[in-house]
Design a protein around this motif. Sequence first.
Motif, PDB file in Angstrom:
ATOM      1  N   CYS A  68      -1.403   4.436  -3.220  1.00 32.25           N
ATOM      2  CA  CYS A  68      -2.196   5.389  -2.414  1.00 32.25           C
ATOM      3  C   CYS A  68      -1.367   5.896  -1.236  1.00 32.25           C
ATOM      4  CB  CYS A  68      -3.467   4.728  -1.900  1.00 32.25           C
ATOM      5  SG  CYS A  68      -4.655   4.335  -3.186  1.00 32.25           S
ATOM      6  N   LEU A  69      -0.609   4.994  -0.620  1.00 28.07           N
ATOM      7  CA  LEU A  69       0.256   5.367   0.508  1.00 28.07           C
ATOM      8  C   LEU A  69       1.297   6.391   0.059  1.00 28.07           C
ATOM      9  CD1 LEU A  69       1.450   5.072   3.349  1.00 28.07           C
ATOM     10  CD2 LEU A  69       2.680   3.050   2.523  1.00 28.07           C
ATOM     11  N   LYS A  70       1.917   6.150  -1.081  1.00 29.43           N
ATOM     12  CA  LYS A  70       2.936   7.084  -1.581  1.00 29.43           C
ATOM     13  C   LYS A  70       2.338   8.469  -1.844  1.00 29.43           C
ATOM     14  CE  LYS A  70       5.917   3.717  -3.894  1.00 29.43           C
ATOM     15  NZ  LYS A  70       6.867   3.313  -3.019  1.00 29.43           N
ATOM     16  N   GLU A  71       1.130   8.508  -2.359  1.00 32.81           N
ATOM     17  CA  GLU A  71       0.480   9.795  -2.603  1.00 32.81           C
ATOM     18  C   GLU A  71       0.282  10.564  -1.298  1.00 32.81           C
ATOM     19  OE1 GLU A  71      -3.109   9.606  -4.934  1.00 32.81           O
ATOM     20  OE2 GLU A  71      -2.181   8.228  -6.366  1.00 32.81           O
ATOM     21  N   SER A  72      -0.167   9.862  -0.275  1.00 30.78           N
ATOM     22  CA  SER A  72      -0.364  10.514   1.027  1.00 30.78           C
ATOM     23  C   SER A  72       0.967  10.987   1.592  1.00 30.78           C
ATOM     24  CB  SER A  72      -1.024   9.553   2.017  1.00 30.78           C
ATOM     25  OG  SER A  72      -2.334   9.273   1.624  1.00 30.78           O
ATOM     26  N   GLU A  73       1.995  10.144   1.479  1.00 29.87           N
ATOM     27  CA  GLU A  73       3.310  10.511   2.008  1.00 29.87           C
ATOM     28  C   GLU A  73       3.909  11.697   1.254  1.00 29.87           C
ATOM     29  OE1 GLU A  73       4.903   6.259   3.787  1.00 29.87           O
ATOM     30  OE2 GLU A  73       5.269   6.694   1.663  1.00 29.87           O
TER      31      GLU A  73
END
Length: 126
Positions: A68-73
Amino acid sequence: MADSATEPTTVVVDPVKLKALKIKTGVVKRYTKEKQSYEKEASMQRTKIEKFKQEGKDDYFIRQQEGCLKESEMMVPEVQRQLLKSYDELKAIVDEQKGELGGTGEYKTAVQTLDDAKPHLPDEST
């Protein structure tokens, strides 16, 4: 003649140009807020992942959160590209229409929006 001296002069503004200015201003505002939102979401997600690691949560669960973090980044640079394009379009309208629209509230809002968006544009070095 006395009446014409006391009446303010009204500038006729092309409604099509004014509408385009308002629309482009709204787009730049939206992309600026969207970029800030993704950055905030990524920051909160990083904090959450650290907390889960400290609590010894399941590795699978942590990997899901990291996804999820990678998607936001990944969304931040994409939104920045869209913001830059919209910023350049609005800047062109502002520069081109300064004489005609310069006295309107919409023009002043557009200039302020450009100033507000500037720190959120991608670095020139990238």
